[in-house]
Design a protein around this motif. Structure first.
Motif, PDB file in Angstrom:
ATOM      1  N   VAL A 129      28.518  33.688  40.390  1.00 32.47           N
ATOM      2  CA  VAL A 129      29.589  34.676  40.373  1.00 32.47           C
ATOM      3  C   VAL A 129      30.946  34.004  40.158  1.00 32.47           C
ATOM      4  CG1 VAL A 129      28.373  36.361  41.815  1.00 32.47           C
ATOM      5  CG2 VAL A 129      29.759  34.608  42.886  1.00 32.47           C
ATOM      6  N   SER A 130      31.894  34.811  39.723  1.00 33.45           N
ATOM      7  CA  SER A 130      33.263  34.357  39.531  1.00 33.45           C
ATOM      8  C   SER A 130      33.964  34.279  40.886  1.00 33.45           C
ATOM      9  CB  SER A 130      33.988  35.340  38.613  1.00 33.45           C
ATOM     10  OG  SER A 130      35.344  35.024  38.529  1.00 33.45           O
ATOM     11  N   ASP A 188      37.027  34.896  41.667  1.00 31.84           N
ATOM     12  CA  ASP A 188      38.309  35.593  41.678  1.00 31.84           C
ATOM     13  C   ASP A 188      38.419  36.762  42.644  1.00 31.84           C
ATOM     14  OD1 ASP A 188      39.115  33.818  39.713  1.00 31.84           O
ATOM     15  OD2 ASP A 188      38.440  35.142  38.098  1.00 31.84           O
ATOM     16  N   SER A 189      37.323  37.400  42.996  1.00 30.91           N
ATOM     17  CA  SER A 189      37.408  38.604  43.837  1.00 30.91           C
ATOM     18  C   SER A 189      37.574  38.252  45.319  1.00 30.91           C
ATOM     19  CB  SER A 189      36.170  39.476  43.654  1.00 30.91           C
ATOM     20  OG  SER A 189      35.044  38.858  44.221  1.00 30.91           O
ATOM     21  N   ALA A 190      38.143  39.172  46.046  1.00 34.79           N
ATOM     22  CA  ALA A 190      38.371  38.969  47.476  1.00 34.79           C
ATOM     23  C   ALA A 190      37.070  38.768  48.256  1.00 34.79           C
ATOM     24  CB  ALA A 190      39.172  40.128  48.051  1.00 34.79           C
ATOM     25  N   PRO A 191      36.000  39.534  47.988  1.00 34.27           N
ATOM     26  CA  PRO A 191      34.761  39.303  48.737  1.00 34.27           C
ATOM     27  C   PRO A 191      34.181  37.897  48.519  1.00 34.27           C
ATOM     28  CG  PRO A 191      34.689  41.442  47.678  1.00 34.27           C
ATOM     29  CD  PRO A 191      35.901  40.742  47.154  1.00 34.27           C
ATOM     30  N   ILE A 192      34.284  37.383  47.306  1.00 37.80           N
ATOM     31  CA  ILE A 192      33.768  36.032  47.038  1.00 37.80           C
ATOM     32  C   ILE A 192      34.647  34.996  47.727  1.00 37.80           C
ATOM     33  CG2 ILE A 192      33.224  34.333  45.263  1.00 37.80           C
ATOM     34  CD1 ILE A 192      31.303  36.752  45.445  1.00 37.80           C
ATOM     35  N   LYS A 193      35.945  35.204  47.726  1.00 38.22           N
ATOM     36  CA  LYS A 193      36.848  34.289  48.440  1.00 38.22           C
ATOM     37  C   LYS A 193      36.514  34.273  49.929  1.00 38.22           C
ATOM     38  CE  LYS A 193      40.661  34.546  45.191  1.00 38.22           C
ATOM     39  NZ  LYS A 193      42.020  34.988  44.934  1.00 38.22           N
ATOM     40  N   ARG A 194      36.146  35.447  50.477  1.00 36.87           N
ATOM     41  CA  ARG A 194      35.742  35.531  51.879  1.00 36.87           C
ATOM     42  C   ARG A 194      34.440  34.770  52.112  1.00 36.87           C
ATOM     43  NH1 ARG A 194      37.575  40.511  52.093  1.00 36.87           N
ATOM     44  NH2 ARG A 194      35.625  41.473  51.445  1.00 36.87           N
ATOM     45  N   THR A 217      31.193  30.606  34.594  1.00 35.24           N
ATOM     46  CA  THR A 217      29.954  31.324  34.870  1.00 35.24           C
ATOM     47  C   THR A 217      29.108  31.494  33.613  1.00 35.24           C
ATOM     48  OG1 THR A 217      31.130  33.425  34.625  1.00 35.24           O
ATOM     49  CG2 THR A 217      30.887  32.577  36.851  1.00 35.24           C
TER      50      THR A 217
END
Length: 89
Positions: free
Chosen positions: A21-22, A24-30, A68
């Motif tokens: 996954v990339s 960039d999104s807030a859930p991935i940063k979390r 990715t």
């Protein structure tokens, strides 16, 4: 066991990979922050910008500097080879 190069000679087992996954999104940063706190983050960027996050079936999170799309094409080649090996004969 098929190993996929994720950059700088670092490899992961393709069979253990759940998602690419990339970052960039807030859930991935979390997810990245939580895995760092839990001690299950593997940083394979060699100090460069994170362009892809690999989620493994062991709950480990691996950071890569490769995009990715690049990783997906490498994985696609691995999966294609596996399919050909299984269907030869």
């Amino acid at each position: 066991m098929k190993l996929v190069n994720i950059g700088f000679g670092n490899m992961v087992n393709a069979a253990r990979l759940v998602a690419v996954v990339s970052p960039d999104s807030a859930p991935i940063k979390r997810i990245i922050q939580e895995s760092k706190e839990r001690g299950i983050l593997i940083d394979a960027t060699q100090g460069r910008r994170t362009r892809a996050v690999l989620i493994m079936d062991s709950d480990h999170v691996v950071l890569s500097y490769l995009q990715t799309e690049t990783l997906a094409s490498r994985l696609g080649a691995e999966l294609h080879e596996d399919w050909e090996d299984e269907n030869d004969g």
